[in-house]
Design an enzyme around this catalytic site. Structure first.
Site, short mmCIF file in Angstrom:
data_model
loop_
_atom_site.label_atom_id
_atom_site.label_comp_id
_atom_site.label_asym_id
_atom_site.label_seq_id
_atom_site.Cartn_x
_atom_site.Cartn_y
_atom_site.Cartn_z
N GLN A 294 -2.96 -6.69 -10.74
CA GLN A 294 -3.46 -7.18 -12.03
C GLN A 294 -2.49 -6.87 -13.16
OE1 GLN A 294 -6.40 -8.89 -12.03
NE2 GLN A 294 -6.63 -8.51 -9.84
N MET B 51 -2.42 -3.64 4.58
CA MET B 51 -2.60 -4.16 5.93
C MET B 51 -1.53 -5.22 6.24
SD MET B 51 -5.93 -6.10 7.57
CE MET B 51 -5.71 -7.55 6.51
N SER B 52 -1.24 -6.09 5.28
CA SER B 52 -0.23 -7.12 5.48
C SER B 52 1.15 -6.51 5.71
CB SER B 52 -0.18 -8.05 4.27
OG SER B 52 -1.40 -8.73 4.11
N ASP C 178 -12.27 -11.52 -4.74
CA ASP C 178 -11.93 -10.11 -4.86
C ASP C 178 -11.22 -9.80 -6.17
OD1 ASP C 178 -13.08 -9.64 -2.43
OD2 ASP C 178 -11.21 -9.36 -1.32
N GLU D 109 -4.84 -0.84 -4.64
CA GLU D 109 -3.54 -0.26 -4.30
C GLU D 109 -2.61 -0.19 -5.49
OE1 GLU D 109 -3.08 -4.14 -4.72
OE2 GLU D 109 -3.75 -3.83 -2.66
N LYS E 184 16.12 -7.36 -3.40
CA LYS E 184 16.92 -6.15 -3.51
C LYS E 184 16.08 -4.96 -3.08
CE LYS E 184 20.72 -7.85 -5.40
NZ LYS E 184 22.06 -7.72 -4.78
N THR F 164 -7.31 -3.01 3.54
CA THR F 164 -7.43 -4.34 4.15
C THR F 164 -6.74 -5.41 3.31
OG1 THR F 164 -9.60 -4.59 3.08
CG2 THR F 164 -9.58 -3.85 5.38
N ALA F 165 -5.96 -4.99 2.30
CA ALA F 165 -5.29 -5.95 1.44
C ALA F 165 -3.78 -5.90 1.69
CB ALA F 165 -5.64 -5.65 -0.02
N ASP G 25 12.09 -2.42 0.57
CA ASP G 25 11.74 -3.40 -0.46
C ASP G 25 10.73 -2.80 -1.43
OD1 ASP G 25 13.38 -5.16 0.81
OD2 ASP G 25 11.83 -6.57 1.39
#
Length: 275
Positions: free
Chosen positions: A236, A181-182, A68, A137, A147, A177-178, A166
């Protein structure tokens, strides 16, 4: 064949990926004109073409060999992205549909013509200057590990939330879905034009994920003095932001394009990838 010119771009740090590129070149060089991305070409010892110049060369689609991340890097290099066909040489691979053993057969079929789906992207502005366009995203996190940061998120002129967390993730349906989602955000079908706002480890229980229309203008401001944050785009590129900076997000005019190779529905694909 219907397609006359294609591009190939691959990750260059794994021998098996370069081997797959060499196999594709050997099989198709006599059938179609192939432009190889400069970093990939340097590894192969051949002449290369920057991905950002492939469109002006008449390239009709780009074959991305990797995971990906490779797909996202290729898309980011193009203002108005060419269709991408992803060969999965990575791990999970939500954006790469073709397994290596099926690569030659799939490319053979695609060269006779293909259709593609379009997925929305988001333009990112810092103090009125455009930084990048995100396919997955935009994540805003504290510049100092462990922090929390304080920030306000506006949709148009309306305050969506004032958060201590955070960080926060703004995801397209593709990026739902990246990281989003987590962080506990919902999975959004690519057919839905929306942006997902997901707080990361928020201090308030009332700070929950939001799904907002894609045509909304989103503004983010840090609200704690002397605290800096980092804005990361598709994992990136990253930029530092200060309390007096203004970050704005807007739907891009130029979508990402993905070659359609199967009729497997989105929901089945997600279930298979996450199984």
């Amino acid at each position: 064949m219907a397609i006359k010119k294609i591009g190939i771009s691959a990750r260059c740090d794994r021998p098996e990926v370069i081997e797959k590129v060499s196999e594709i070149l050997a099989h198709f060089s006599s059938k179609v004109q192939i432009f190889v991305a400069t970093p990939t070409a340097e590894v192969l010892g051949i002449e290369g073409t920057p991905v950002e110049r492939m469109k002006e060369k008449g390239v009709e689609l780009i074959i991305s060999v990797g995971g990906d991340g490779t797909v996202l890097r290729n898309i980011a290099k193009m203002k108005d992205p060419l269709p991408i066909l992803g060969i999965n040489m990575g791990t999970l691979g939500f954006l790469v549909d073709v397994e290596p053993e099926n690569a030659l057969e799939t490319i053979e079929e695609v060269l006779y013509g293909f259709s593609y789906t379009e997925r929305m992207r988001v333009d990112v502005f810092l103090n009125g200057e455009m930084l990048e366009t995100a396919t997955n995203e935009i994540a805003i996190m504290s510049a100092k590990p462990a922090k929390i940061i304080q920030f306000e998120v506006y949709v148009g002129d309306c305050l969506l939330d004032s958060m201590r967390a955070d960080g926060v993730v703004f995801a397209t349906p593709t990026g739902s879905t990246a990281y989003a989602m987590s962080a506990g955000g919902p999975i959004i079908s690519p057919r839905v034009n929306a942006i997902v706002v997901v707080p990361v480890a928020p201090f308030k229980l009332s700070s929950r994920p939001w799904v907002i229309p894609s045509d909304s203008e989103i503004t983010i401001r840090l609200s704690a003095p002397k605290k800096e944050a980092v804005i990361a785009i598709d994992g990136q590129k990253s930029y530092r932001i200060k309390p007096d900076d203004v970050v704005k997000l807007k739907k891009s005019r130029f979508p990402a394009r993905f070659v359609r190779i199967s009729d497997t529905c989105f929901y089945e694909r997600v279930q298979r990838k996450l199984a």
